[in-house]
Design an enzyme around this catalytic site. Structure first.
Site, PDB file in Angstrom:
ATOM      1  N   GLU A  50      -3.165  -4.717   4.127  1.00  0.00           N
ATOM      2  CA  GLU A  50      -3.905  -5.555   2.886  1.00  0.00           C
ATOM      3  C   GLU A  50      -2.561  -6.443   2.526  1.00  0.00           C
ATOM      4  OE1 GLU A  50      -3.302  -1.848   3.443  1.00  0.00           O
ATOM      5  OE2 GLU A  50      -5.455  -1.220   3.048  1.00  0.00           O
ATOM      6  N   PHE A 112      -7.191  12.200  -3.383  1.00  0.00           N
ATOM      7  CA  PHE A 112      -7.256  11.790  -2.818  1.00  0.00           C
ATOM      8  C   PHE A 112      -7.010  10.159  -2.509  1.00  0.00           C
ATOM      9  CE2 PHE A 112      -8.229  10.071   1.679  1.00  0.00           C
ATOM     10  CZ  PHE A 112      -6.786  10.621   2.639  1.00  0.00           C
ATOM     11  N   GLN A 113      -5.665   9.846  -2.114  1.00  0.00           N
ATOM     12  CA  GLN A 113      -5.770   8.014  -1.931  1.00  0.00           C
ATOM     13  C   GLN A 113      -5.885   8.190  -3.228  1.00  0.00           C
ATOM     14  OE1 GLN A 113      -8.416   6.727   0.552  1.00  0.00           O
ATOM     15  NE2 GLN A 113      -6.175   6.435   2.334  1.00  0.00           N
ATOM     16  N   LYS A 162     -15.114   4.695  -7.699  1.00  0.00           N
ATOM     17  CA  LYS A 162     -16.006   4.806  -6.559  1.00  0.00           C
ATOM     18  C   LYS A 162     -17.113   5.492  -7.380  1.00  0.00           C
ATOM     19  CE  LYS A 162     -16.538   6.663  -2.259  1.00  0.00           C
ATOM     20  NZ  LYS A 162     -16.283   7.790  -1.634  1.00  0.00           N
ATOM     21  N   MET A 470      19.330 -16.008   7.173  1.00  0.00           N
ATOM     22  CA  MET A 470      19.740 -16.327   6.059  1.00  0.00           C
ATOM     23  C   MET A 470      20.535 -15.414   5.723  1.00  0.00           C
ATOM     24  SD  MET A 470      20.446 -18.594   3.826  1.00  0.00           S
ATOM     25  CE  MET A 470      18.952 -20.045   3.919  1.00  0.00           C
TER      26      MET A 470
END
Lengths: 562, 174
Positions: A50, A112-113, A162, A470
């Site tokens: 993502e 969940f999630q 959802k 760097m």
């Protein structure tokens, strides 16, 4: 027309002119994905992470000026977007992120999630929404695109549970947004414009600092007119690169921490700075109290909160940069500043832009120059953050408008791979080069698979010094050469890696191999990668330490120079 | 410039999370809130908030600009000391018994405060006024022993005559 929430999302995106979405599905956003095939106008590109989706949407937006769109599911899908959202926020990139959320009844139950995505993204979005009814989706998406793309652009996130995707509602896309108090500065105050005109008239040593705002508001022509009419030399900030052709006699290049020494020295001597769509970032100013000690400041900005934030403006001009310059240019009197232009030329001769050592090793600066030569300055250059970014900013000769895409404000390693993907999708006919560090490349290189799948022919120049370059440079200069945790001793063989992904790959270890390899990569019809095995301990010069002053300017040690 | 307290009043959309957006901005920008009061306004769907912010003039200007930038914030008005009517309400639970209840009552009357609850060993005093008045009553009552106190923070409005005078233009910072 009664539609499901998912259908309303798709219809709304089409109304907004969206044609490509970067994303990854998952549980909470699955109902939306099930509706996608019914809308073939919406081309979905399946990313590998993502973060890649967010950076790709960002790169697409910067390359096209359109709003970039990414989808992700709830929880980890959404949290993986965060670096990309923060990048777009810091660099004012118009983007809309649509995330799935757990079903309404499960919100707050640690389902969940489940993650509080609107909470997490509050400080890194221009605005965000949690949409609790399908009937509110159309209006919300309309607002999201409006906010993302107007005023000072930025990311907007829309979180949709959802079950809202499957809920049915009447679809009617609103014509207008209801944001009565959303301030959108247009033209600047005419009195202040007159004050600015007067300051320009009086100035003997004026300088323009052209920022990202020039590109965002497409004020290229107005900038050119102002510079030429009043003969004002133009400095471009890191994000302002490619807003003014570097081959123009008034171009002075980039200032600041790793800017051209003569640009920083010119700022120090200037009696007037015109900050155009820029925000006086600490990488430009260094120590604020010592910055531009002799200069009055005209600050043209669309976002009032940037004015006086770091540098006190003598005359602030709040408005859309293009419109403000259209007010300013006709009112400014033609002038010449021969002495001042001559003085900057002297500074340029005393502090030349490039004098890297000839050591027999492959010099990264040389590689950038070869790239500039091979592409004739016409490529879109995309970088992450670090040495490779600074070398590209310093040594590529940018002549094309909006041909430089970099993670400026956030400075996100790994940006260079997916942002180049997004830029190429947005500008299919352009030659897009991702100038990458070996560190940043390894953070997001999984998107090579996405490029193969979708035949996105980005060319990669990996600046492989086997270091977090760097960081190593800072350790070298500020931490007594104590190279803690910056040395990669087990980098993969990038050419074999290219082979594994099914793309063109080659390795360059000598300067004479560079040009032919670059040309071969460009002739190859798909994605291609060059592993430039560059000098390991090369530093970026010039350098002014963080929070430092012009007196602390470090230039390349002289001995051994060509 | 030395830090001082400034009063800012804002009209905000009455939406879920709006208080979070505002407080998050203050935290993120490292601004110092002395007090914050929120409640319904005269307009349906809008709340009015009063902030007291501590900082120099540049900081307060920046606070106002950052507030204006929030999408849910409709208007932001700094209020000057001269034109401001401000009040705060405090409830103070103070130890009291038969021997000192009269003395406390006398003090409360002088301050035009009210006793709103009486128990054998304590009183609850309600006081309304500007911060100085609330503070000074609190100091006096503390000699009897304050066991609990809650203050609303400052709410403020511009005086009627002053408002008419400034209606010609919004006082923009930039």
């Amino acid at each position: 027309m009664m539609l499901t929430g998912g259908q309303i999302v798709c219809e709304s995106l089409i109304k907004e002119g969206v044609d490509v979405i970067f994303g990854i599905p998952g549980g909470a956003i699955l109902p939306l994905y099930q509706d996608l095939p019914d809308y073939p106008q919406l081309h979905h590109i399946l990313m590998r992470h993502e973060q890649g989706a967010a950076h790709a949407a960002d790169g697409y937006a910067r390359a096209t000026g359109k709003v970039g769109v990414a989808f992700a599911t709830s929880g980890p899908g959404a949290t993986n977007l965060i670096t990309g959202i923060a990048t777009a926020h810091m660099d004012s990139v118009p983007t809309v992120f649509i995330t799935g959320q757990v079903a309404r009844a499960a919100i707050g139950k640690d389902a969940f999630q489940e993650t509080d995505v609107t909470g997490i993204t509050l400080p890194i979005t221009k605005h965000n929404y949690l949409v609790m009814n399908a009937s509110e989706i159309a209006e919300t998406i309309k607002e999201a695109f409006y906010l993302a793309s107007t005023g000072r652009p930025g990311p907007v996130l829309v979180d949709i549970p959802k079950d809202v995707f499957v809920e049915k509602a009447e679809f009617e896309y609103p014509e207008t947004v209801n944001l009565p108090n959303y301030d959108m500065p247009q033209e600047a105050d005419p009195e202040q414009v007159q004050e600015a005109v007067q300051l320009i008239k009086e100035a003997q040593k004026p300088l323009i600092l052209a920022g990202h705002g020039v590109i965002i508001s497409r004020a290229y022509d107005e900038l050119m007119e102002l510079a030429e009419k009043a003969q004002i030399p133009v400095i471009t900030t890191l994000l302002g690169i490619s807003s003014f052709p570097e081959t123009h006699p008034l171009s002075v290049g980039m200032p600041g921490m790793h800017g051209m020494a003569y640009a920083s020295l010119a700022i120090n001597e200037a009696d007037l700075l015109l900050g155009l769509g820029m925000r006086f970032d600490d990488r430009i100013t260094g120590k604020l109290s010592a910055f531009a000690p002799n200069a009055k400041v005209i600050h043209v900005e669309v976002d009032p909160s940037e004015v006086h934030k770091n540098v006190r403006a003598t005359v602030p001009l709040i408005g859309d940069l293009k419109k403000v310059l259209q007010q300013l240019v006709p009112a400014v009197e033609p002038k010449s500043h021969e002495e001042w232009v001559q003085r900057i030329e002297e500074l340029r001769v005393e502090h030349p832009p490039m004098r890297p050592k000839v050591t027999g090793e492959l010099r990264p600066q040389y590689v950038i120059q070869a790239l500039s030569q091979a592409t004739n300055g016409n490529a879109v250059i995309v970088t992450g953050v670090g040495q490779h970014q600074m070398w590209a900013a310093q040594h590529y000769t940018f002549t094309k408008q909006n041909s430089w895409i970099t993670s400026g404000g956030l400075g996100a390693m790994g940006f260079e791979v997916p942002a180049a993907l997004g830029a190429q999708v947005g500008r299919p006919d352009a030659v897009v080069w991702s100038v990458a560090g070996d560190g940043g490349f390894q953070m997001t290189m999984s998107e090579l698979a996405t490029m193969v799948e979708n035949n996105i022919p980005v060319k990669f120049a990996i600046f492989n010094n086997r270091y977090l370059g760097m960081v190593r440079q800072w350790q070298d200069i500020f931490y007594e050469k104590s190279y803690v945790a910056t040395h990669y001793t087990g980098n993969p063989d990038f050419v074999k890696l290219a082979d594994a992904f099914g793309i063109f790959g080659t390795r360059v270890t000598k300067e004479e191999e560079a040009l032919p390899a670059i040309k071969a990569a460009m002739e190859y019809p798909g994605p291609a990668l060059i592993d430039f095995v560059v000098a390991q301990e090369e530093n970026v010069y010039p350098m002014i330490p963080a929070g430092g002053t012009i007196d602390q300017l470090m230039e390349e040690p002289i001995e051994g120079h060509a | 410039m030395a830090g001082h307290e400034s009063t800012i009043v804002a009209m905000v959309r009455d939406r879920p999370g709006v208080l979070n957006r505002i407080s998050s901005m203050f935290r993120r920008r490292n601004f110092n809130i002395v007090s914050l009061a929120v409640g319904q306004s005269e307009q349906p769907g809008m709340s009015r908030m009063a902030f007291v912010v501590n900082g120099d003039d540049a900081t307060v200007d920046q606070v106002i600009k950052q507030l204006r930038k929030l999408i849910d914030v409709a208007t932001v008005s700094p209020i000057s000391e001269e034109t401001m009517i401000s009040r705060e309400l405090a409830l103070i639970r103070v130890n009291a018994n038969a021997s000192n209840r009269a003395e406390i009552t006398q003090i409360v009357e002088i301050y035009r405060a009210h006793i709103v609850d009486v128990a054998p060993d304590s009183l609850i005093v309600e006081v309304t006024g500007d911060e100085d008045k609330v503070q000074s009553l609190k100091n006096l009552l503390s000699t009897f022993g304050i066991t609990e106190m809650i203050r609303t923070g400052r709410v403020a409005m511009v005086r009627g005559m002053a408002q008419v005078a400034s209606q010609n233009g919004r006082t923009d910072i930039t």
